[in-house]
Scaffold this motif. Structure first.
Motif, PDB file in Angstrom:
ATOM      1  N   SER A 262       4.175 -11.728   4.533  1.00 55.38           N
ATOM      2  CA  SER A 262       3.102 -10.865   5.024  1.00 55.38           C
ATOM      3  C   SER A 262       3.417  -9.393   4.813  1.00 55.38           C
ATOM      4  O   SER A 262       2.510  -8.588   4.551  1.00 55.38           O
ATOM      5  CB  SER A 262       2.854 -11.123   6.510  1.00 55.38           C
ATOM      6  OG  SER A 262       2.437 -12.452   6.733  1.00 55.38           O
ATOM      7  N   GLN A 292      -6.145  -8.118   7.577  1.00 56.79           N
ATOM      8  CA  GLN A 292      -5.940  -9.307   8.396  1.00 56.79           C
ATOM      9  C   GLN A 292      -6.395 -10.601   7.712  1.00 56.79           C
ATOM     10  O   GLN A 292      -5.706 -11.623   7.808  1.00 56.79           O
ATOM     11  CB  GLN A 292      -6.648  -9.144   9.741  1.00 56.79           C
ATOM     12  CG  GLN A 292      -6.011  -8.110  10.661  1.00 56.79           C
ATOM     13  CD  GLN A 292      -4.607  -8.504  11.104  1.00 56.79           C
ATOM     14  OE1 GLN A 292      -4.354  -9.654  11.422  1.00 56.79           O
ATOM     15  NE2 GLN A 292      -3.691  -7.550  11.086  1.00 56.79           N
ATOM     16  N   ARG A 296      -4.065 -13.948   7.243  1.00 57.76           N
ATOM     17  CA  ARG A 296      -4.485 -15.249   7.783  1.00 57.76           C
ATOM     18  C   ARG A 296      -4.505 -16.310   6.680  1.00 57.76           C
ATOM     19  O   ARG A 296      -4.049 -17.437   6.897  1.00 57.76           O
ATOM     20  CB  ARG A 296      -5.861 -15.123   8.424  1.00 57.76           C
ATOM     21  CG  ARG A 296      -6.479 -16.459   8.827  1.00 57.76           C
ATOM     22  CD  ARG A 296      -7.798 -16.258   9.542  1.00 57.76           C
ATOM     23  NE  ARG A 296      -7.579 -15.789  10.902  1.00 57.76           N
ATOM     24  CZ  ARG A 296      -7.330 -16.597  11.923  1.00 57.76           C
ATOM     25  NH1 ARG A 296      -7.264 -17.909  11.748  1.00 57.76           N
ATOM     26  NH2 ARG A 296      -7.126 -16.118  13.128  1.00 57.76           N
ATOM     27  N   ALA A 299      -0.919 -17.280   5.886  1.00 58.22           N
ATOM     28  CA  ALA A 299      -0.326 -18.068   6.965  1.00 58.22           C
ATOM     29  C   ALA A 299      -0.869 -19.492   6.977  1.00 58.22           C
ATOM     30  O   ALA A 299      -0.126 -20.449   7.232  1.00 58.22           O
ATOM     31  CB  ALA A 299      -0.577 -17.395   8.313  1.00 58.22           C
ATOM     32  N   SER A 300      -2.157 -19.656   6.684  1.00 62.47           N
ATOM     33  CA  SER A 300      -2.747 -21.002   6.718  1.00 62.47           C
ATOM     34  C   SER A 300      -2.138 -21.901   5.653  1.00 62.47           C
ATOM     35  O   SER A 300      -1.903 -23.097   5.892  1.00 62.47           O
ATOM     36  CB  SER A 300      -4.266 -20.923   6.550  1.00 62.47           C
ATOM     37  OG  SER A 300      -4.621 -20.491   5.254  1.00 62.47           O
ATOM     38  N   GLU A 319      -3.137 -20.735  15.297  1.00 60.69           N
ATOM     39  CA  GLU A 319      -3.367 -19.493  16.034  1.00 60.69           C
ATOM     40  C   GLU A 319      -2.120 -19.058  16.797  1.00 60.69           C
ATOM     41  O   GLU A 319      -1.830 -17.863  16.903  1.00 60.69           O
ATOM     42  CB  GLU A 319      -4.547 -19.666  17.004  1.00 60.69           C
ATOM     43  CG  GLU A 319      -5.879 -19.960  16.329  1.00 60.69           C
ATOM     44  CD  GLU A 319      -6.243 -18.926  15.267  1.00 60.69           C
ATOM     45  OE1 GLU A 319      -6.059 -17.718  15.546  1.00 60.69           O
ATOM     46  OE2 GLU A 319      -6.692 -19.330  14.179  1.00 60.69           O
ATOM     47  N   LEU A 322       0.194 -17.583  14.244  1.00 65.00           N
ATOM     48  CA  LEU A 322      -0.283 -16.250  13.872  1.00 65.00           C
ATOM     49  C   LEU A 322       0.035 -15.217  14.946  1.00 65.00           C
ATOM     50  O   LEU A 322       0.437 -14.086  14.635  1.00 65.00           O
ATOM     51  CB  LEU A 322      -1.785 -16.292  13.614  1.00 65.00           C
ATOM     52  CG  LEU A 322      -2.238 -16.645  12.193  1.00 65.00           C
ATOM     53  CD1 LEU A 322      -3.736 -16.882  12.151  1.00 65.00           C
ATOM     54  CD2 LEU A 322      -1.856 -15.542  11.218  1.00 65.00           C
TER      55      LEU A 322
END
Length: 402
Positions: A262, A292, A296, A299-300, A319, A322
Motif C-alpha cells: 500500500s 482509498q 481497497r 487489499a481485497s 473490513e 483494512l
C-alpha cells in the motif's frame, strides 16, 4: 570451546533498517558497547566502503522544552553522532566464530535478494562448529537467527536452509544431524516481522542514517523457547520486540505485505507522473482519500489469496483487515516509504533502472505464485498488472532523468 556472547546482538548489515535497530537497542545511542554491533555480510562491497570511511553517522533526535509566555512547548532537534566502524562493525559470522565472538542473536535485515547468500554463510558456520565437535554441546554455540527483511519468504527460506544442511551432509561436510540436533538448529530459525522505519541519506562516505521512531517487531517461527529468549534480550535492551500471536509466520508476513504494498508499491505508482517526473510522498499523502479505492482493491486481492492458502480464515472479515492496515499506516504518516527513498536516491545518483526493488519482487512474485496455485486468475492478472505498471512508471522516470 566456543560459546555465544550472552545477551549480545549482531545486526547484519548496517543498512537503514539495521541502523534503526541499533539506535533503539542501544537506548537511542546512550549504551553503545560490545553487546550490540553490526556484522559484515560476507564478500560485501558496502562493508568495505563503510570500513574505508572509518565511521558511521547516525542522527540522534533530541526533544527540548522551550518556554514561552503562555505555555511550555517541545521542540525537536537532532545531533549527528559519529561512531568509528572499528568500534561497532565486526567481521562476518565465520570470522566472528573463529575469533570466539559470536553473538547470541543475529538480526538479519538486508535486501531480500541477499538472504540466500546469508543462509549459505550460516550453513558454513554450522560446518565450522561441527568440525570443532561442538554441535553436541548442551548449550549449542549457534545463534538465534531473526530474519527481519520485508517480504513473503519465511517458509521458503526455512526449507532452503534445511536443504542446504542436508546437501552438506550428503557431501560429507556435516554428520547426519537427525533426529537430535537438527530440531534444535531449526528451532533457532526465526522471523521478525517489523514496522520499524529508518532513512539512509547520501552515499558512500557521506551517508547519514536517520532512525525512525521505535517500531514494533513481532517474533514468530522457531519454537516458543527461542522466541521468548529473543524477546527477552531484544526488548530488554529498549527496542520494541514482542511475541507474535500464535499464528503462522506467513500470516504475519501477509499482514505486513499489505502495509508494504500500500505504501511502497502504490506509493511509487503515485509518485511518478505521466512524464516521468518523480515527487517524494509521505505515507500520509499516499493514504489521501482519493487513493482509498486503490488500497481497497489491493487489499481485497491479497486477502483473497491469503484465504485460499489458509493464512486468513474463511470467516475473517476484510473490513477488519483494512482497519488494521489503516491504523498501522496512519501511525507512520510522516514517513517516506523505503522504496520511494530508493527511487529518490537512484535518481540523484543517475543510476535508476526500470526494475523493481527487491522488496516489491519478494512481495509480488510470491503472491503471483500463490494466486496461480489457487487458480485465482483475476488475482494473477491484477498482480501482474501492478508489476507491469510499476516497470512502466520506473521506465518513464529512468528516461526522464538521464
Amino acid at each position: 570451546m566456543v560459546s555465544l556472547i550472552k545477551d549480545s546482538v549482531g545486526i547484519l548489515p548496517a543498512g537503514a533498517l539495521g541502523v534503526s535497530f541499533f539506535y533503539h537497542l542501544t537506548k537511542q545511542l546512550t549504551q553503545v558497547d560490545d553487546q550490540v554491533y553490526f556484522l559484515e555480510r560476507q564478500n560485501s562491497s558496502s562493508s568495505q566502503v563503510l570500513k574505508k570511511s572509518g565511521e558511521i553517522a547516525i542522527a540522534k533526535r533530541c526533544c527540548v522544552r522551550v518556554a514561552s509566555r503562555r505555555e511550555a512547548q517541545i521542540a525537536t532537534s537532532e545531533t549527528i553522532k559519529y561512531f568509528p566502524t572499528a568500534k561497532i562493525l565486526k567481521p562476518d559470522l565465520l570470522s566472528c566464530y573463529k575469533l570466539a565472538f559470536l553473538p547470541e542473536i543475529v538480526l538479519i535485515c538486508p535486501n531480500p535478494d541477499q538472504l540466500l547468500s546469508i543462509i549459505s554463510t550460516v550453513v558454513e558456520l554450522l560446518i565450522l562448529i561441527s568440525e570443532q565437535g561442538e554441535l553436541s554441546q548442551p548449550e549449542l554455540p549457534f545463534p538465534y537467527l531473526v530474519l527481519s527483511s520485508n517480504g513473503i519468504y519465511f517458509q521458503r527460506f526455512r526449507q532452503i536452509f534445511i536443504e542446504k544442511i542436508e546437501e552438506a551432509t550428503l557431501f560429507g561436510r556435516l554428520a547426519d544431524l537427525w533426529p537430535d540436533i537438527m530440531p534444535r538448529i531449526v528451532s533457532r530459525f526465526l522471523r521478525g516481522v517489523t514496522i520499524q522505519t529508518g532513512v539512509r541519506e547520501g552515499s558512500e562516505g557521506n551517508t547519514i542514517y536517520r532512525p525512525g521512531p521505535r517500531g514494533r517487531t513481532q517474533i514468530t517461527g522457531g519454537d516458543i523457547t527461542s522466541r521468548e529468549r529473543c524477546c527477552e534480550i531484544l526488548a530488554g535492551k529498549g527496542a520494541w520486540f514482542e511475541l507474535a500471536p500464535n499464528i503462522s509466520p506467513t500470516r504475519i508476513e501477509f499482514d505486513k505485505a499489505l502495509t508494504n504494498l500500500s505504501t511502497n508499491l502504490l506509493g511509487q505508482l503515485m509518485s511518478i507522473d505521466a512524464q516521468g517526473k518523480f515527487k517524494v510522498l509521505t505515507v500520509g499523502e499516499i493514504l489521501a482519500n482519493s487513493h482509498q479505492p486503490k488500497i481497497r482493491e489491493l487489499a481485497s486481492h491479497v486477502f483473497k489469496v491469503g484465504q485460499m492458502i489458509k493464512v486468513y480464515g474463511k470467516d475473517e472479515n476484510l473490513e477488519v483487515i483494512l482497519d488494521q492496515l489503516m491504523e498501522t499506516c496512519h501511525a507512520h504518516e510522516s514517513h517516506i516509504p523505503s522504496s520511494l527513498q530508493w527511487v529518490d536516491t537512484k535518481i540523484r545518483l543517475l543510476t535508476l533502472e526500470p526494475e523493481m526493488t527487491p522488496t516489491e519482487a519478494w512481495l509480488l512474485e510470491p503472491l503471483i505464485r500463490y494466486a496461480k496455485a489457487s487458480e485465482l486468475e483475476d488475482s494473477v492478472n491484477y498482480f501482474e498488472s501492478l508489476k507491469n505498471q510499476l516497470i512502466e512508471k520506473l521506465t518513464l522516470a529512468t528516461n526522464a532523468n538521464r
